[in-house]
Scaffold this active site. Sequence first.
Site, mmCIF file in Angstrom:
data_model
loop_
_atom_site.group_PDB
_atom_site.id
_atom_site.type_symbol
_atom_site.label_atom_id
_atom_site.label_comp_id
_atom_site.label_asym_id
_atom_site.label_seq_id
_atom_site.Cartn_x
_atom_site.Cartn_y
_atom_site.Cartn_z
ATOM 1 N N SER A 121 29.402 18.358 14.920
ATOM 2 C CA SER A 121 29.681 19.760 14.604
ATOM 3 C C SER A 121 28.422 20.599 14.555
ATOM 4 C CB SER A 121 30.296 19.850 13.214
ATOM 5 O OG SER A 121 31.522 19.253 13.158
ATOM 6 N N HIS A 142 32.308 19.210 21.805
ATOM 7 C CA HIS A 142 32.754 19.561 20.452
ATOM 8 C C HIS A 142 34.184 20.098 20.463
ATOM 9 C CE1 HIS A 142 32.080 22.289 16.691
ATOM 10 N NE2 HIS A 142 32.673 21.155 16.373
ATOM 11 N N GLU A 154 33.734 23.185 22.820
ATOM 12 C CA GLU A 154 32.387 23.742 22.965
ATOM 13 C C GLU A 154 31.528 22.648 23.597
ATOM 14 O OE1 GLU A 154 30.831 24.628 19.032
ATOM 15 O OE2 GLU A 154 29.825 26.415 19.766
ATOM 16 N N ASN A 192 30.338 26.829 14.599
ATOM 17 C CA ASN A 192 29.993 26.555 13.198
ATOM 18 C C ASN A 192 28.818 27.383 12.681
ATOM 19 O OD1 ASN A 192 32.113 24.848 12.705
ATOM 20 N ND2 ASN A 192 31.036 23.089 13.577
HETATM 21 C C1 LIG Z 1 34.360 22.054 11.751
HETATM 22 C C2 LIG Z 1 34.190 22.104 13.214
HETATM 23 O O1 LIG Z 1 33.263 21.460 13.735
HETATM 24 C C3 LIG Z 1 34.974 22.954 14.113
HETATM 25 C C4 LIG Z 1 36.401 23.190 13.747
HETATM 26 O O2 LIG Z 1 37.263 22.505 14.189
HETATM 27 S S1 LIG Z 1 36.649 24.395 12.647
HETATM 28 C C5 LIG Z 1 38.390 24.414 12.418
HETATM 29 C C6 LIG Z 1 39.070 25.134 13.532
HETATM 30 N N1 LIG Z 1 40.475 25.159 13.247
HETATM 31 C C7 LIG Z 1 41.069 26.186 12.629
HETATM 32 O O3 LIG Z 1 40.439 27.202 12.341
HETATM 33 C C8 LIG Z 1 42.521 26.002 12.333
HETATM 34 C C9 LIG Z 1 43.102 27.175 11.593
HETATM 35 N N2 LIG Z 1 44.530 26.952 11.372
HETATM 36 C C10 LIG Z 1 45.452 27.152 12.352
HETATM 37 O O4 LIG Z 1 45.144 27.574 13.457
HETATM 38 C C11 LIG Z 1 46.897 26.876 11.986
HETATM 39 O O5 LIG Z 1 47.011 26.913 10.588
HETATM 40 C C12 LIG Z 1 47.373 25.474 12.520
HETATM 41 C C13 LIG Z 1 47.387 25.505 14.041
HETATM 42 C C14 LIG Z 1 46.532 24.323 12.040
HETATM 43 C C15 LIG Z 1 48.785 25.225 12.017
HETATM 44 O O6 LIG Z 1 49.588 26.286 12.448
HETATM 45 P P1 LIG Z 1 50.908 26.729 11.660
HETATM 46 O O7 LIG Z 1 51.551 27.768 12.492
HETATM 47 O O8 LIG Z 1 50.591 27.008 10.259
HETATM 48 O O9 LIG Z 1 51.696 25.412 11.537
HETATM 49 P P2 LIG Z 1 52.867 24.792 12.347
HETATM 50 O O10 LIG Z 1 53.846 25.812 12.845
HETATM 51 O O11 LIG Z 1 53.353 23.744 11.424
HETATM 52 O O12 LIG Z 1 52.129 24.113 13.585
HETATM 53 C C16 LIG Z 1 51.947 24.720 14.837
HETATM 54 C C17 LIG Z 1 51.820 23.608 15.845
HETATM 55 O O13 LIG Z 1 50.658 22.828 15.534
HETATM 56 C C18 LIG Z 1 51.001 21.443 15.344
HETATM 57 N N3 LIG Z 1 50.109 20.921 14.281
HETATM 58 C C19 LIG Z 1 49.874 21.483 13.081
HETATM 59 N N4 LIG Z 1 48.984 20.737 12.407
HETATM 60 C C20 LIG Z 1 48.667 19.687 13.207
HETATM 61 C C21 LIG Z 1 47.802 18.573 13.067
HETATM 62 N N5 LIG Z 1 47.032 18.404 11.966
HETATM 63 N N6 LIG Z 1 47.723 17.689 14.081
HETATM 64 C C22 LIG Z 1 48.458 17.848 15.195
HETATM 65 N N7 LIG Z 1 49.287 18.898 15.393
HETATM 66 C C23 LIG Z 1 49.387 19.802 14.403
HETATM 67 C C24 LIG Z 1 52.443 21.482 14.924
HETATM 68 O O14 LIG Z 1 53.083 20.260 15.231
HETATM 69 C C25 LIG Z 1 52.985 22.621 15.783
HETATM 70 O O15 LIG Z 1 53.202 22.120 17.102
HETATM 71 P P3 LIG Z 1 54.311 22.763 18.084
HETATM 72 O O16 LIG Z 1 53.850 24.147 18.405
HETATM 73 O O17 LIG Z 1 54.267 21.841 19.268
HETATM 74 O O18 LIG Z 1 55.597 22.737 17.355
HETATM 75 N N1 LIG Z 2 36.768 17.867 10.599
HETATM 76 C C1 LIG Z 2 36.638 18.822 11.505
HETATM 77 O O1 LIG Z 2 37.270 19.876 11.395
HETATM 78 C C2 LIG Z 2 35.740 18.619 12.666
HETATM 79 C C3 LIG Z 2 34.834 17.572 12.689
HETATM 80 N N2 LIG Z 2 34.009 17.407 13.763
HETATM 81 C C4 LIG Z 2 33.052 16.306 13.807
HETATM 82 O O2 LIG Z 2 33.749 15.138 14.207
HETATM 83 C C5 LIG Z 2 33.151 13.982 13.581
HETATM 84 C C6 LIG Z 2 34.244 13.245 12.816
HETATM 85 O O3 LIG Z 2 34.801 14.118 11.841
HETATM 86 P P1 LIG Z 2 36.237 13.827 11.196
HETATM 87 O O4 LIG Z 2 37.104 13.133 12.174
HETATM 88 O O5 LIG Z 2 36.680 15.063 10.569
HETATM 89 O O6 LIG Z 2 35.839 12.791 10.053
HETATM 90 P P2 LIG Z 2 36.733 11.683 9.351
HETATM 91 O O7 LIG Z 2 36.084 11.403 8.045
HETATM 92 O O8 LIG Z 2 38.178 12.079 9.391
HETATM 93 O O9 LIG Z 2 36.597 10.438 10.334
HETATM 94 C C7 LIG Z 2 35.407 9.788 10.606
HETATM 95 C C8 LIG Z 2 35.740 8.341 10.888
HETATM 96 O O10 LIG Z 2 34.577 7.688 11.364
HETATM 97 C C9 LIG Z 2 34.500 6.449 10.675
HETATM 98 N N3 LIG Z 2 33.170 5.907 10.721
HETATM 99 C C10 LIG Z 2 32.151 5.992 9.820
HETATM 100 N N4 LIG Z 2 31.085 5.292 10.241
HETATM 101 C C11 LIG Z 2 31.437 4.732 11.442
HETATM 102 C C12 LIG Z 2 30.795 3.868 12.342
HETATM 103 N N5 LIG Z 2 29.566 3.431 12.121
HETATM 104 N N6 LIG Z 2 31.454 3.481 13.461
HETATM 105 C C13 LIG Z 2 32.708 3.912 13.714
HETATM 106 N N7 LIG Z 2 33.376 4.714 12.872
HETATM 107 C C14 LIG Z 2 32.749 5.123 11.748
HETATM 108 C C15 LIG Z 2 35.003 6.781 9.288
HETATM 109 O O11 LIG Z 2 35.291 5.623 8.533
HETATM 110 P P3 LIG Z 2 35.090 5.729 6.891
HETATM 111 O O12 LIG Z 2 36.054 6.771 6.446
HETATM 112 O O13 LIG Z 2 35.389 4.365 6.435
HETATM 113 O O14 LIG Z 2 33.661 6.151 6.674
HETATM 114 C C16 LIG Z 2 36.221 7.610 9.635
HETATM 115 O O15 LIG Z 2 37.350 6.818 9.941
HETATM 116 C C17 LIG Z 2 31.994 14.514 12.721
HETATM 117 O O16 LIG Z 2 30.806 14.456 13.476
HETATM 118 C C18 LIG Z 2 32.415 15.952 12.469
HETATM 119 O O17 LIG Z 2 31.349 16.803 12.195
HETATM 120 C C19 LIG Z 2 34.072 18.222 14.866
HETATM 121 C C20 LIG Z 2 34.980 19.236 14.916
HETATM 122 C C21 LIG Z 2 35.863 19.535 13.788
#
Ligand SMILES: CC(=O)CC(=O)SCCNC(=O)CCNC(=O)[C@H](O)C(C)(C)COP(=O)(O)OP(=O)(O)OC[C@H]1O[C@@H](n2cnc3c(N)ncnc32)[C@H](O)[C@@H]1OP(=O)(O)O
Ligand SMILES: NC(=O)C1=CN([C@@H]2O[C@H](COP(=O)(O)OP(=O)(O)OC[C@H]3O[C@@H](n4cnc5c(N)ncnc54)[C@H](OP(=O)(O)O)[C@@H]3O)[C@@H](O)[C@H]2O)C=CC1
Length: 293
Positions: A121, A142, A154, A192
């Site tokens: 991320s 990403h 990304e 991010n």
């Molecule tokens: C941290 C990083 O590195 C980068 C990141 O990823 S940052 C996070 C980016 N993501 C966001 O910002 C998500 C923001 N949230 C959303 O867009 C919405 O709340 C959401 C899409 C998650 C859910 O949408 P919603 O309208 O509230 O829910 P809902 O109607 O139940 O779901 C819409 C669809 O998504 C699916 N869905 C929801 N959550 C899901 C999940 N966790 N896994 C798989 N599918 C999922 C549902 O099954 C549904 O599918 P269909 O259209 O095929 O029926």
């Molecule tokens: N969460 C998010 O919204 C997003 C996350 N990411 C990135 O994706 C990556 C995974 O995040 P996310 O899936 O949320 O994290 P989770 O905690 O859901 O999953 C990470 C998994 O990796 C496992 N793990 C830890 N160490 C090892 C290893 N040495 N070998 C193999 N598996 C290992 C963990 O096991 P255990 O739990 O036992 O440690 C866990 O099952 C991170 O780099 C995160 O920054 C990118 C986009 C969005």
Amino acid sequence: MSIEIRKVGVIGAGQMGGGIAQVAAASGYEVALNDISEERINAGLATINGNLARQVSKGHLTEEEKTLILARITSAPTYEHFNDADLVIEAAVENEDIKRKIFQALCPALKPTALIGTNTSSISVTRLASTTDRPEQFIGIHFMNPVPVMQLVEVIRGIATSEETFEATRALVEKIGKSLTVAEDFPGFIVNRILLPMINEAIYTLYEGVGSVESIDTAMRLGANHPMGPLQLADFIGLDTCLSIMQVLYEGLADSKYRPCPLLVKYVEAGWLGRKTRRGFYDYRGEKPVPTR
Ligand SMILES: CC(=O)CC(=O)SCCNC(=O)CCNC(=O)[C@H](O)C(C)(C)COP(=O)(O)OP(=O)(O)OC[C@H]1O[C@@H](n2cnc3c(N)ncnc32)[C@H](O)[C@@H]1OP(=O)(O)O
Ligand SMILES: NC(=O)C1=CN([C@@H]2O[C@H](COP(=O)(O)OP(=O)(O)OC[C@H]3O[C@@H](n4cnc5c(N)ncnc54)[C@H](OP(=O)(O)O)[C@@H]3O)[C@@H](O)[C@H]2O)C=CC1
């Protein structure tokens, strides 16, 4: 020379790795899924099964298609299972030391032409690439959470990433049906760099008593049309991941505006990591989420 990807290895069967495995298999790729234990891999496979079952119940997928997708995903308890992979995507925890160790152990098991992608991320792709024997074949891929739903991937080139690696990645993203945006290799990339300071600010807003969990989330959902409030989104991403990203921004950009909120640190220290531990800014252990502040 173009590189054709047929088999994809995925390291980490958590929310991101599981999602990546699911969408890759649904697009026809053979997938091998790895995690630190068979238990973790099986938990990841069970989540994928549940997601696909939901799609079947909604009529978006047939039972036969679900069976075919699941059959394309195999369990890979060791890296030897990646010896015929064309690309391995690392999606383990957001911890640079762990990722470095993974790449060091992974490289000897791969064929020389295999590409390595990281789903990090925030961490420098160039720095991670330098821990491998193939920086030219290393790239940031990403995905966004939840992977099956979010449209964007990304893509981040490290300093040494070759054009062939980039083009093979572009082809994969397109085959999976996602849209690609290119970001330069700076802390947090694009999404991010912008999203996490907003979430961190929401936590400061809570910490300073400007609003409760509910009022902050309602304000941003109804006042800015965000699909989730920032605290709900932080719980969804995982508070450990949010903190790691803020630390990378803070250290990498050396600017106090990225200082992680002490309340975020406290929640992570408590092991309240959000939805994945069933407690964060909300408590998910009951029938519906209850704010913890
Ligand atoms: C941290 C990083 O590195 C980068 C990141 O990823 S940052 C996070 C980016 N993501 C966001 O910002 C998500 C923001 N949230 C959303 O867009 C919405 O709340 C959401 C899409 C998650 C859910 O949408 P919603 O309208 O509230 O829910 P809902 O109607 O139940 O779901 C819409 C669809 O998504 C699916 N869905 C929801 N959550 C899901 C999940 N966790 N896994 C798989 N599918 C999922 C549902 O099954 C549904 O599918 P269909 O259209 O095929 O029926
Ligand atoms: N969460 C998010 O919204 C997003 C996350 N990411 C990135 O994706 C990556 C995974 O995040 P996310 O899936 O949320 O994290 P989770 O905690 O859901 O999953 C990470 C998994 O990796 C496992 N793990 C830890 N160490 C090892 C290893 N040495 N070998 C193999 N598996 C290992 C963990 O096991 P255990 O739990 O036992 O440690 C866990 O099952 C991170 O780099 C995160 O920054 C990118 C986009 C969005």
